[in-house]
Design an enzyme around this catalytic site. Structure first.
Site, PDB file in Angstrom:
ATOM      1  N   GLY A  14       0.813  -1.219   0.000  1.00 27.67           N
ATOM      2  CA  GLY A  14       0.000   0.000   0.000  1.00 27.67           C
ATOM      3  C   GLY A  14       0.843   1.262   0.000  1.00 27.67           C
ATOM      4  N   ASP A  37       1.263  -8.871  -1.595  1.00 22.82           N
ATOM      5  CA  ASP A  37      -0.065  -8.396  -1.187  1.00 22.82           C
ATOM      6  C   ASP A  37      -1.096  -9.415  -1.661  1.00 22.82           C
ATOM      7  OD1 ASP A  37      -1.030  -5.142  -0.551  1.00 22.82           O
ATOM      8  OD2 ASP A  37      -2.551  -6.666  -0.956  1.00 22.82           O
ATOM      9  N   SER A 133       3.462  -1.204  10.227  1.00 25.29           N
ATOM     10  CA  SER A 133       2.150  -0.593  10.424  1.00 25.29           C
ATOM     11  C   SER A 133       2.116   0.168  11.739  1.00 25.29           C
ATOM     12  CB  SER A 133       1.065  -1.673  10.503  1.00 25.29           C
ATOM     13  OG  SER A 133       1.043  -2.454   9.348  1.00 25.29           O
ATOM     14  N   PHE A 165       7.246   7.373   9.268  1.00 32.36           N
ATOM     15  CA  PHE A 165       6.845   8.764   9.472  1.00 32.36           C
ATOM     16  C   PHE A 165       6.645   9.533   8.170  1.00 32.36           C
ATOM     17  CE2 PHE A 165       9.178   7.492  13.307  1.00 32.36           C
ATOM     18  CZ  PHE A 165       8.228   7.790  14.277  1.00 32.36           C
ATOM     19  N   LYS A 223       5.055   6.572  17.691  1.00 34.92           N
ATOM     20  CA  LYS A 223       4.329   6.793  16.435  1.00 34.92           C
ATOM     21  C   LYS A 223       2.978   7.455  16.705  1.00 34.92           C
ATOM     22  CE  LYS A 223       2.927   6.863  12.337  1.00 34.92           C
ATOM     23  NZ  LYS A 223       3.445   7.781  11.327  1.00 34.92           N
ATOM     24  N   ALA A 228      -0.327  12.407  16.998  1.00 33.25           N
ATOM     25  CA  ALA A 228      -1.239  13.171  17.859  1.00 33.25           C
ATOM     26  C   ALA A 228      -0.737  14.605  18.011  1.00 33.25           C
ATOM     27  CB  ALA A 228      -1.362  12.486  19.221  1.00 33.25           C
ATOM     28  N   CYS A 279      -4.622   8.612   8.669  1.00 38.65           N
ATOM     29  CA  CYS A 279      -3.957   8.288   9.926  1.00 38.65           C
ATOM     30  C   CYS A 279      -4.225   9.205  11.115  1.00 38.65           C
ATOM     31  CB  CYS A 279      -2.469   8.155   9.698  1.00 38.65           C
ATOM     32  SG  CYS A 279      -2.101   6.681   8.727  1.00 38.65           S
ATOM     33  N   PHE A 280      -4.257  10.514  10.933  1.00 39.17           N
ATOM     34  CA  PHE A 280      -4.349  11.384  12.109  1.00 39.17           C
ATOM     35  C   PHE A 280      -5.539  11.005  13.001  1.00 39.17           C
ATOM     36  CE2 PHE A 280      -1.859  15.393  10.578  1.00 39.17           C
ATOM     37  CZ  PHE A 280      -0.677  14.706  10.798  1.00 39.17           C
TER      38      PHE A 280
HETATM   39  P1  NAD Z   1      -2.983   0.403   2.617  1.00 38.83           P
HETATM   40  O1  NAD Z   1      -4.371   0.009   2.865  1.00 38.83           O
HETATM   41  O2  NAD Z   1      -2.650   1.341   1.491  1.00 38.83           O
HETATM   42  O3  NAD Z   1      -2.074  -0.905   2.368  1.00 38.83           O
HETATM   43  C1  NAD Z   1      -2.168  -2.073   3.144  1.00 38.83           C
HETATM   44  C2  NAD Z   1      -2.084  -3.275   2.206  1.00 38.83           C
HETATM   45  O4  NAD Z   1      -1.945  -4.468   2.982  1.00 38.83           O
HETATM   46  C3  NAD Z   1      -3.321  -3.494   1.334  1.00 38.83           C
HETATM   47  O5  NAD Z   1      -2.953  -3.427  -0.041  1.00 38.83           O
HETATM   48  C4  NAD Z   1      -3.841  -4.891   1.735  1.00 38.83           C
HETATM   49  O6  NAD Z   1      -4.353  -5.628   0.651  1.00 38.83           O
HETATM   50  C5  NAD Z   1      -2.580  -5.528   2.282  1.00 38.83           C
HETATM   51  N1  NAD Z   1      -2.833  -6.646   3.209  1.00 38.83           N
HETATM   52  C6  NAD Z   1      -3.646  -6.680   4.297  1.00 38.83           C
HETATM   53  N2  NAD Z   1      -3.542  -7.866   4.922  1.00 38.83           N
HETATM   54  C7  NAD Z   1      -2.665  -8.623   4.221  1.00 38.83           C
HETATM   55  C8  NAD Z   1      -2.135  -9.928   4.372  1.00 38.83           C
HETATM   56  N3  NAD Z   1      -2.490 -10.711   5.403  1.00 38.83           N
HETATM   57  N4  NAD Z   1      -1.253 -10.380   3.455  1.00 38.83           N
HETATM   58  C9  NAD Z   1      -0.873  -9.599   2.414  1.00 38.83           C
HETATM   59  N5  NAD Z   1      -1.330  -8.333   2.228  1.00 38.83           N
HETATM   60  C10 NAD Z   1      -2.211  -7.846   3.117  1.00 38.83           C
HETATM   61  O7  NAD Z   1      -2.427   1.011   3.981  1.00 38.83           O
HETATM   62  P2  NAD Z   1      -1.223   2.052   4.189  1.00 38.83           P
HETATM   63  O8  NAD Z   1      -1.695   3.441   3.999  1.00 38.83           O
HETATM   64  O9  NAD Z   1      -0.037   1.573   3.439  1.00 38.83           O
HETATM   65  O10 NAD Z   1      -0.972   1.883   5.747  1.00 38.83           O
HETATM   66  C11 NAD Z   1      -0.372   0.722   6.276  1.00 38.83           C
HETATM   67  C12 NAD Z   1       0.016   0.995   7.720  1.00 38.83           C
HETATM   68  O11 NAD Z   1       0.991   2.038   7.777  1.00 38.83           O
HETATM   69  C13 NAD Z   1      -1.131   1.443   8.609  1.00 38.83           C
HETATM   70  O12 NAD Z   1      -0.942   0.887   9.883  1.00 38.83           O
HETATM   71  C14 NAD Z   1      -0.947   2.945   8.682  1.00 38.83           C
HETATM   72  O13 NAD Z   1      -1.439   3.473   9.893  1.00 38.83           O
HETATM   73  C15 NAD Z   1       0.548   3.090   8.634  1.00 38.83           C
HETATM   74  N6  NAD Z   1       1.049   4.380   8.098  1.00 38.83           N
HETATM   75  C16 NAD Z   1       0.480   4.945   6.994  1.00 38.83           C
HETATM   76  C17 NAD Z   1       0.999   6.120   6.454  1.00 38.83           C
HETATM   77  C18 NAD Z   1       0.408   6.769   5.223  1.00 38.83           C
HETATM   78  O14 NAD Z   1       0.845   7.844   4.875  1.00 38.83           O
HETATM   79  N7  NAD Z   1      -0.544   6.164   4.544  1.00 38.83           N
HETATM   80  C19 NAD Z   1       2.139   6.693   7.032  1.00 38.83           C
HETATM   81  C20 NAD Z   1       2.702   6.088   8.151  1.00 38.83           C
HETATM   82  C21 NAD Z   1       2.153   4.920   8.671  1.00 38.83           C
HETATM   83  C1  UGA Z   2       0.901  12.384   8.440  1.00 35.14           C
HETATM   84  C2  UGA Z   2       2.215  12.732   9.131  1.00 35.14           C
HETATM   85  O1  UGA Z   2       2.656  14.021   8.684  1.00 35.14           O
HETATM   86  C3  UGA Z   2       3.280  11.686   8.825  1.00 35.14           C
HETATM   87  O2  UGA Z   2       4.465  11.988   9.553  1.00 35.14           O
HETATM   88  C4  UGA Z   2       2.758  10.301   9.228  1.00 35.14           C
HETATM   89  O3  UGA Z   2       3.691   9.304   8.883  1.00 35.14           O
HETATM   90  C5  UGA Z   2       1.458  10.034   8.504  1.00 35.14           C
HETATM   91  O4  UGA Z   2       0.501  11.079   8.836  1.00 35.14           O
HETATM   92  C6  UGA Z   2       0.817   8.751   8.897  1.00 35.14           C
HETATM   93  O5  UGA Z   2       1.080   8.204   9.940  1.00 35.14           O
HETATM   94  O6  UGA Z   2      -0.006   8.339   8.082  1.00 35.14           O
HETATM   95  P1  UGA Z   2      -0.103  12.625   5.976  1.00 35.14           P
HETATM   96  O7  UGA Z   2      -1.400  12.361   6.652  1.00 35.14           O
HETATM   97  O8  UGA Z   2       0.261  11.824   4.793  1.00 35.14           O
HETATM   98  O9  UGA Z   2       1.112  12.436   7.035  1.00 35.14           O
HETATM   99  O10 UGA Z   2      -0.019  14.157   5.532  1.00 35.14           O
HETATM  100  P2  UGA Z   2       0.196  15.522   6.343  1.00 35.14           P
HETATM  101  O11 UGA Z   2       1.091  16.371   5.553  1.00 35.14           O
HETATM  102  O12 UGA Z   2       0.558  15.302   7.744  1.00 35.14           O
HETATM  103  O13 UGA Z   2      -1.245  16.187   6.286  1.00 35.14           O
HETATM  104  C7  UGA Z   2      -2.346  15.664   7.014  1.00 35.14           C
HETATM  105  C8  UGA Z   2      -3.528  16.604   6.909  1.00 35.14           C
HETATM  106  O14 UGA Z   2      -3.282  17.803   7.649  1.00 35.14           O
HETATM  107  C9  UGA Z   2      -3.826  17.050   5.480  1.00 35.14           C
HETATM  108  O15 UGA Z   2      -5.220  17.105   5.283  1.00 35.14           O
HETATM  109  C10 UGA Z   2      -3.214  18.431   5.426  1.00 35.14           C
HETATM  110  O16 UGA Z   2      -3.812  19.251   4.458  1.00 35.14           O
HETATM  111  C11 UGA Z   2      -3.500  18.933   6.828  1.00 35.14           C
HETATM  112  N1  UGA Z   2      -2.585  20.018   7.266  1.00 35.14           N
HETATM  113  C12 UGA Z   2      -1.249  19.782   7.349  1.00 35.14           C
HETATM  114  C13 UGA Z   2      -3.095  21.263   7.634  1.00 35.14           C
HETATM  115  O17 UGA Z   2      -4.316  21.483   7.575  1.00 35.14           O
HETATM  116  N2  UGA Z   2      -2.238  22.232   8.059  1.00 35.14           N
HETATM  117  C14 UGA Z   2      -0.901  22.032   8.155  1.00 35.14           C
HETATM  118  O18 UGA Z   2      -0.177  22.968   8.567  1.00 35.14           O
HETATM  119  C15 UGA Z   2      -0.399  20.778   7.784  1.00 35.14           C
END
Ligand code: NAD
Ligand code: UGA
Length: 468
Positions: A14, A37, A133, A165, A223, A228, A279-280
């Site tokens: 993902g 995946d 994750s 992050f 994390k 938060a 995530c937030f």
């Molecule tokens: P996502 O939904 O985009 O990707 C997760 C993938 O895992 C999916 O494609 C799903 O099919 C696959 N999956 C689930 N169970 C499985 C299994 N048993 N075997 C194989 N594949 C499997 O999610 P994401 O945005 O990549 O987030 C993943 C994690 O990372 C979450 O815990 C999220 O909180 C964290 N995270 C996300 C971000 C972000 O910016 N999106 C940033 C930091 C941390």
């Molecule tokens: C956020 C964190 O910034 C990452 O460090 C973290 O890894 C990630 O969440 C996660 O755990 O998924 P992301 O959600 O991808 O990243 O994007 P951000 O840039 O943080 O923006 C989040 C939201 O806040 C957006 O809707 C953005 O428009 C809004 N935002 C951001 C504001 O309204 N004001 C700001 O000053 C900054």
């Protein structure tokens, strides 16, 4: 001595698993990286000949082009990926639970558990298992229990926490130059050794002083704490934006001057229509749930307020639109520019635009929507999920998906900027103005456009955090 990592498997292709492990492959040509995946169409997109990847992220296609087929592979063969690897990232989704105990707050750890059980079931040699994750504090403990209860003789499992992050839209830059890489391990000789193995992978491109080694529980909690505190800054600035609107103060001036204090710092103080993203909200609710489980209701209430303030901001902005349009938008056409939760991503999860459009539709307005990256099917799916009591055909009578920002604005009575896409700065506002019913309104939910220049054209401009 620590195991040298030669083969990595990442479970979950993902937004996190894909970019993170593609960058590891780029920076570590001597390591074979396989991203697996269950979702066949996602893997097909990662493997597509024309590089139409399943997620849009600036610079990602160059990274994949450089290493796919060399030392980077995408596959649905999860078992083979697990069996071959020395180190396995678990990067599956951890959404908010929809049912049962903790519904609406707690993280759904089902995907983590299934992936962990699969590792235990198919591994025939020792593995370092890395939580990538975002998970509640002490999840590694449950993973260890599952792995140890199911392992075969001569199979050792060491568990690390290595939260990610990166922010969407800047993921590749964030991965190339991380502020820090955090690795949590048990402080046993085996835990410390596993930590050294993963540290050596990152040390191929990250300076040693930026790689932080801490205990497992600190790593998991960090994390949640980081997200938060970032979200709390936005809710703080958005709470102040309401005061600005009522007093004539200007939120950008306030944020700039406050951020000049080196203890506060200038980043992440942009007032907005509300934060979105996958995530937030999820991670704060997770922290709220954790606090409540630990019998800390005051702590839970403190963090819950960050999310409540965000809901208030989205609804407050929608109400300001209705109030300004003479208290009714029934039958009026509103252009909503941007549907993604932030610029430079096609991701719409928890996007503020969804709440705005839902509110406008409730007021029986017509809405034109334009976003440069979000596929139309995604917009329909999100609106249907947000408004489950209306059939999609009814929603489609009220909503038009436009092919350009200009198309969306033409003949609208109001333009609402929901996402800070750069191209919205470059709209030919004079042409838009000429086509609109008068008075012509612009609502800037992102402090993106030059309000004074638009006023000179004749627009009535309403910006977040500014009176008038
Ligand atoms: P996502 O939904 O985009 O990707 C997760 C993938 O895992 C999916 O494609 C799903 O099919 C696959 N999956 C689930 N169970 C499985 C299994 N048993 N075997 C194989 N594949 C499997 O999610 P994401 O945005 O990549 O987030 C993943 C994690 O990372 C979450 O815990 C999220 O909180 C964290 N995270 C996300 C971000 C972000 O910016 N999106 C940033 C930091 C941390
Ligand atoms: C956020 C964190 O910034 C990452 O460090 C973290 O890894 C990630 O969440 C996660 O755990 O998924 P992301 O959600 O991808 O990243 O994007 P951000 O840039 O943080 O923006 C989040 C939201 O806040 C957006 O809707 C953005 O428009 C809004 N935002 C951001 C504001 O309204 N004001 C700001 O000053 C900054």
């Amino acid at each position: 001595s620590p195991v040298e990592v030669k083969k990595i498997c990442c479970i979950g292709a993902g937004y996190v698993g894909g970019p993170t492990c593609a960058v590891i492959a780029l920076k570590c040509p001597h390591i074979q990286v396989t991203i697996v995946d269950l979702n066949q169409s996602r893997i097909d997109a990662w493997n597509s000949e024309d590089f139409s990847l399943p997620i849009y992220e600036p610079g990602l296609d160059d990274v994949v082009k450089a290493c796919r087929g060399r030392n980077l592979f995408f596959s649905t063969d999860v078992n083979k990926g697990i069996q071959e690897a020395d180190l396995i990232f678990v990067s599956v989704n951890t959404p908010t639970k929809k049912n049962g105990v903790g519904a609406g707050y707690a993280a759904d750890l089902n995907y983590i558990e299934l992936a962990t059980r699969q590792i235990a079931a198919v591994a025939t040699s020792s593995k370092i298992v890395v939580e990538k994750s975002t998970v509640p504090c002490r999840t590694a403990e449950s993973m260890r229990t599952i792995l140890e209860a199911n392992s075969k003789p001569n199979c050792r499992f060491d568990i690390l926490s290595n939260p990610e992050f990166l922010a969407e839209g800047t993921a590749i830059d964030d991965l190339f130059n991380p502020d820090r890489v955090l690795i949590g391990s048990l402080q046993t000789p085996e835990g410390i050794s596993a930590c050294a193995s993963l540290t050596a992978v990152y040390a191929n491109w990250v300076a040693k002083e930026r790689i932080l080694n801490v205990g497992l529980w600190s790593s998991e909690l960090t994390k949640l704490a980081a997200n938060a505190m970032l979200a709390q800054r936005i809710s703080s600035i958005n709470a102040l934006s309401a005061i600005c609107e009522a007093t004539g103060a200007n939120i950008d001036e306030v944020a700039h001057a406050v951020g000049y204090d080196s203890r506060v710092g200038p980043k992440f103080l942009k007032a907005s229509v509300g934060f979105g993203g996958s995530c937030f909200q999820k991670d704060i609710l997770n922290l709220v749930y954790l606090s409540e489980s630990l019998h800390l209701p005051e702590v839970a209430a403190y963090w819950r307020q960050v999310v409540e303030m965000n809901e208030y901001q989205k609804n407050r902005f929608s109400k300001r639109v209705v109030d300004t349009l003479f208290n009714t938008i029934t039958g009026k056409r509103i252009a909503v520019l941007g549907f993604a939760f932030k610029a430079d991503t096609g991701d719409t999860r928890e996007s503020a635009a969804i709440t705005l459009i839902k509110n406008f539709l409730n007021e029986t307005a017509y809405v034109n929507v334009y976003d440069p990256k979000v596929p139309h099917e995604q917009i329909w799916q999100d609106l249907q999920e947000a408004i489950p009591n209306k059939p999609l055909e009814t929603i489609q009578k009220q909503v038009t998906l436009s092919a350009s920002a200009m198309d969306a604005c033409l003949n609208a009575e109001a333009v609402v900027i929901a996402t800070e896409w750069k191209e919205f700065k470059e709209i030919d506002w004079q042409t838009v103005y000429d086509s609109m019913k008068k008075p012509a309104f612009v609502f800037d939910g992102r402090l993106l456009v030059d309000a004074d220049a638009l006023r000179k054209i004749g627009f009535k401009v309403t910006s977040i955090g500014r009176g008038g």
